[in-house]
Design an enzyme around this catalytic site. Structure first.
Site, PDB file in Angstrom:
ATOM      1  N   ASP A   1       0.809  -0.834  -0.233  1.00  0.00           N
ATOM      2  CA  ASP A   1      -0.242   0.016   0.064  1.00  0.00           C
ATOM      3  C   ASP A   1       0.796   1.024  -0.531  1.00  0.00           C
ATOM      4  O   ASP A   1       2.637   0.723   0.176  1.00  0.00           O
ATOM      5  CB  ASP A   1      -0.842   0.016   0.723  1.00  0.00           C
ATOM      6  CG  ASP A   1      -1.451   1.438   1.364  1.00  0.00           C
ATOM      7  OD1 ASP A   1      -2.329   2.037   0.765  1.00  0.00           O
ATOM      8  OD2 ASP A   1      -1.573   1.510   2.522  1.00  0.00           O
TER       9      ASP A   1
ATOM     10  N   ASP B   1      -2.099  -0.919   5.391  1.00  0.00           N
ATOM     11  CA  ASP B   1      -2.553  -0.186   7.168  1.00  0.00           C
ATOM     12  C   ASP B   1      -4.012   0.664   7.473  1.00  0.00           C
ATOM     13  O   ASP B   1      -4.450   0.701   8.279  1.00  0.00           O
ATOM     14  CB  ASP B   1      -1.417   0.838   7.714  1.00  0.00           C
ATOM     15  CG  ASP B   1      -2.365   2.255   6.537  1.00  0.00           C
ATOM     16  OD1 ASP B   1      -2.251   2.522   5.039  1.00  0.00           O
ATOM     17  OD2 ASP B   1      -2.195   3.059   7.649  1.00  0.00           O
TER      18      ASP B   1
ATOM     19  N   ASP C   1       0.419   5.285   1.389  1.00  0.00           N
ATOM     20  CA  ASP C   1      -0.290   5.980   2.485  1.00  0.00           C
ATOM     21  C   ASP C   1      -0.137   5.449   3.637  1.00  0.00           C
ATOM     22  O   ASP C   1      -1.303   4.738   4.039  1.00  0.00           O
ATOM     23  CB  ASP C   1      -1.467   6.789   1.952  1.00  0.00           C
ATOM     24  CG  ASP C   1      -1.281   7.517   1.004  1.00  0.00           C
ATOM     25  OD1 ASP C   1      -0.865   8.726   1.486  1.00  0.00           O
ATOM     26  OD2 ASP C   1      -1.993   7.402  -0.093  1.00  0.00           O
TER      27      ASP C   1
END
Ligand SMILES: [Mg+2]
Length: 386
Positions: A126, A330, A128
């Site tokens: 991922d 996250d 961000d």
């Protein structure tokens, strides 16, 4: 490929429950002994606010606020050095007990690599909050040069893809590397390799293309029919939120993000109501929650988990027993990918979080700096094997 709608109306996502299928996992994949670590009160119950219905609108607003709060836990800095004189506080103890269930991918590195022996690792990342820190201005979520070097190095040794909720162009601009594959809009906009079999002709969402380096690639956009609708909703959301201080609307091509990181908490209900107001008129769109962001997405059976499967297939790795996919992320949207890897007994999800969260991941890393440490360890391990 089945792209039928499976959500008849806009929906709010709830915290991810622990699936009973957890117990059905192949034991060799498990980072801990089932039943051992959490048999005696170590389990962390995440409290849920009870809503007493009064007026329907109040209940809805309260539900929206709950969903926004549970999706956006406060950032918690845990100090690495614990003083001998001062013991860990309650939150540290809770975090440490949570790590029994989701062990650190750094301290478990040897264990992971033992399982990876003789297998080809495929890496999915991922962006961000995983490769870049979460910052107040989403346009300034830059990754550090050292992280860029770590990602480049790892991509030189393992097939690597970045799967982000951002537009593909935006995340490519942030990362700036040509050594890997990019999927934007939560996997609804993928540039991947041309399948070894070359058999994409039966998929109308696949287009053969050439990238900037002249390499032949496969462009896959399963939500392409939604483009005009997404543009229209983006404009409506900009209009309806322009009076809310701090609100920021981002067009991610196949989805729209409404960031409320800089919005005063007393206005969160207003922002949720505004987004729901727009969604009322668009049953083909749904709402999901990210970290201080509401995301409006097409109602199609496609997510980051499907994107992982698609990319593995494109890489010619989907039917192979000797492949170990690792996904690091996250956010709630990353749970779809964790789930695909867990339920298929295929590989490891690694959750990046400094606070305890229920997850379908196997392992955890505290923050992007630990992600970088993990990537560098992968490179060192691979070099030692050559
Ligand atoms: Mg993220």
């Amino acid at each position: 490929m089945d792209l039928k709608s499976n959500h008849p109306a806009p929906v709010l996502t709830d915290p991810v429950p622990i699936s009973k299928s957890r117990l059905g996992i192949h034991s060799s994949l498990l980072p801990y002994s089932p039943g051992a670590a959490f048999s005696s009160g170590m389990y962390i119950a995440i409290p849920r606010k009870k809503v007493i219905p009064s007026k329907l609108d109040d209940v809805r607003a309260s539900g929206w606020l709950d969903a926004m709060k549970s999706s956006s836990p406060p950032r918690k800095k845990l100090t690495k050095d614990t003083s001998i004189d001062v013991g860990p506080d309650d939150s540290q103890l809770v975090y440490l007990s949570w790590m029994l269930k989701y062990p650190s991918a750094i301290s478990s590195f040897e264990r992971i690599m033992n399982y990876a022996k003789g297998k080809r690792i495929a890496l999915f990342l991922d962006y961000d909050g995983t490769l870049s820190p979460i910052v107040d201005d989403p346009d300034r979520a830059f990754m550090s040069d050292s992280m860029r070097t770590a990602v480049r190095n790892v991509a030189n040794y393992f097939p690597t893809a970045i799967i982000s909720g951002r537009s593909r162009d935006k995340v490519h601009e942030f990362v700036g590397l040509t050594e890997l594959y990019y999927a934007g809009s939560h996997g609804m906009d993928i540039v991947g390799p041309v399948r070894p079999s070359g058999n994409d002709d039966n998929n109308s969402n696949c287009i053969r293309s050439t990238d900037k380096q002249g390499k032949e690639v496969n462009l896959f956009q399963p939500a392409s029919e939604f483009l005009p609708l997404i543009d229209e909703v983006f404009s409506s959301l900009v209009e309806i939120t322009k009076g809310i201080e701090g609100a920021k609307v981002e067009n991610n091509k196949f989805c729209v993000s409404v960031h409320y990181r800089n919005v005063d908490e007393k206005n969160w209900t207003t922002i949720a109501k505004s987004v729901h107001e727009i969604l009322k008129g668009h049953p083909r769109l749904r709402l999901t929650h990210g970290r201080k962001v509401l995301e409006v997405r097409p109602v199609i059976d496609w997510d980051k988990g499907k994107a992982v499967e698609f990319l593995l297939d494109s890489l010619g790795l989907s039917e192979c027993e000797d492949v170990l996919p690792i996904y690091v992320g996250d956010d709630r949207t990353d749970e779809d990918a964790f789930k695909v890897l867990r339920e298929g007994n295929r590989g490891y999800g690694i959750l990046v979080s400094s606070v305890p969260k229920e997850s379908n991941a196997f392992y955890s890393l505290k923050d992007p700096s630990e992600v970088m440490e993990f990537l560098n360890s992968l490179v060192r391990w691979k070099k030692s094997k050559i």
